[in-house]
Design an enzyme around this catalytic site. Sequence first.
Site, short mmCIF file in Angstrom:
data_model
loop_
_atom_site.label_atom_id
_atom_site.label_comp_id
_atom_site.label_asym_id
_atom_site.label_seq_id
_atom_site.Cartn_x
_atom_site.Cartn_y
_atom_site.Cartn_z
N LYS A 156 0.79 -1.17 -0.14
CA LYS A 156 0.16 -0.01 0.04
C LYS A 156 0.95 1.17 0.06
CE LYS A 156 -4.10 1.82 2.54
NZ LYS A 156 -4.80 2.18 1.25
C1 PLP Z 1 -6.50 0.27 -3.90
C2 PLP Z 1 -7.11 -0.18 -2.73
N1 PLP Z 1 -7.97 -1.49 -2.79
C3 PLP Z 1 -8.61 -1.94 -1.80
C4 PLP Z 1 -8.73 -1.37 -0.68
C5 PLP Z 1 -9.45 -1.95 0.62
O1 PLP Z 1 -8.50 -2.38 1.56
P1 PLP Z 1 -8.80 -2.36 3.01
O2 PLP Z 1 -10.04 -3.29 3.18
O3 PLP Z 1 -7.68 -2.95 3.79
O4 PLP Z 1 -9.01 -1.17 3.55
C6 PLP Z 1 -7.90 -0.20 -0.40
C7 PLP Z 1 -8.30 0.86 0.80
O5 PLP Z 1 -7.08 0.37 1.49
C8 PLP Z 1 -7.35 0.53 -1.66
O6 PLP Z 1 -6.70 1.65 -1.48
#
Ligand code: PLP
Length: 315
Positions: A156
């Site tokens: 991330k």
């Molecule tokens: C690109 C992306 N995909 C999916 C998610 C969903 O991830 P999470 O459920 O861990 O927040 C996020 C958010 O963090 C994201 O930025």
Amino acid sequence: MALETTANIWHNGELIPWEKAQIHVMSHVVHYGSSVFEGIRCYQQGQSAGIFRLREHMQRLIDSAKIYRMPLPYTLEQLNEAVVELVEANGVTPCYIRPIAFRGYGEIGVNPLKSPVEIYIANFPWGKYVAGHDGADVCISSWNRLAPNTMPSLAKAGANYMNSQLIRMEADVNGYVEGIALDTNGYLSEGSGENLFIVRGGVLYTSPLANSVLNGITRDSILVLARQMGIPVVEQSLPRELLYICDEAFFTGTAAEVTHLRSVDRIMVGNGKMGPITEALHKAFFDIVSGAAADRYNWLTRVKVRETAGEPVGA
Ligand SMILES: Cc1ncc(COP(=O)(O)O)c(C=O)c1O
């Protein structure tokens, strides 16, 4: 969404006043996007509050940093404690928590290895992210998600969000609340900041990690809840057109939580309303985070709730 401030920000082991959490314009991250971060929600349960899956989020931060050869001088436990300390000091719940690690002020040039690693954690109020109480009207983006072996999707990283920004802006100017990107092979990937689920014939489908998705923690939570509820779950590459003929579709994410899709490219998803499987999963998720159901998976880290917002402690 306008940012609402709180009193303190955690920086490299201590709390500092919000307005003192500043960096130099020549910091490596400003020029080369060298950051990794997290987004975490702290939910209110009556007089108490709980941070949702704190350990998993902080482990993903550590994993993201490892992929980018960014040494974090704190253990998982120390990072978790830092989040609790911050939320309790600021006294603002419910809230959104944003830990970020990045390459700071040191050297100029692409190689980040000699620029110091800085870690900050902020928290602030943040409400609904994907608009539409009656469901989200979304489009398929003309932008693809990150190609394998270019930008790692499992990290991330701040830089990944340049791709997300293109997806989100395009959706916005064309009158949609969000865009869904395909991967470079044309399979469904994810939204600019959400994972995607589809229901057809009573089966719950989602794209696997190999289709350039973030390993979403809400995605994982929904998979756990669905399996426990006896809903058949399939993780496989999904064609775009499945979205046009499915019975139900929804986004998951820390910011988006569980948001059902009303239409994709102006084609109605099912009858446009939240379908029964989405509704059951939405309820199971919110029952746990709101405290209406027992925290049977130990997903919530309790924090002490204060009567009033905190003051800066490190002024
Ligand atoms: C690109 C992306 N995909 C999916 C998610 C969903 O991830 P999470 O459920 O861990 O927040 C996020 C958010 O963090 C994201 O930025």
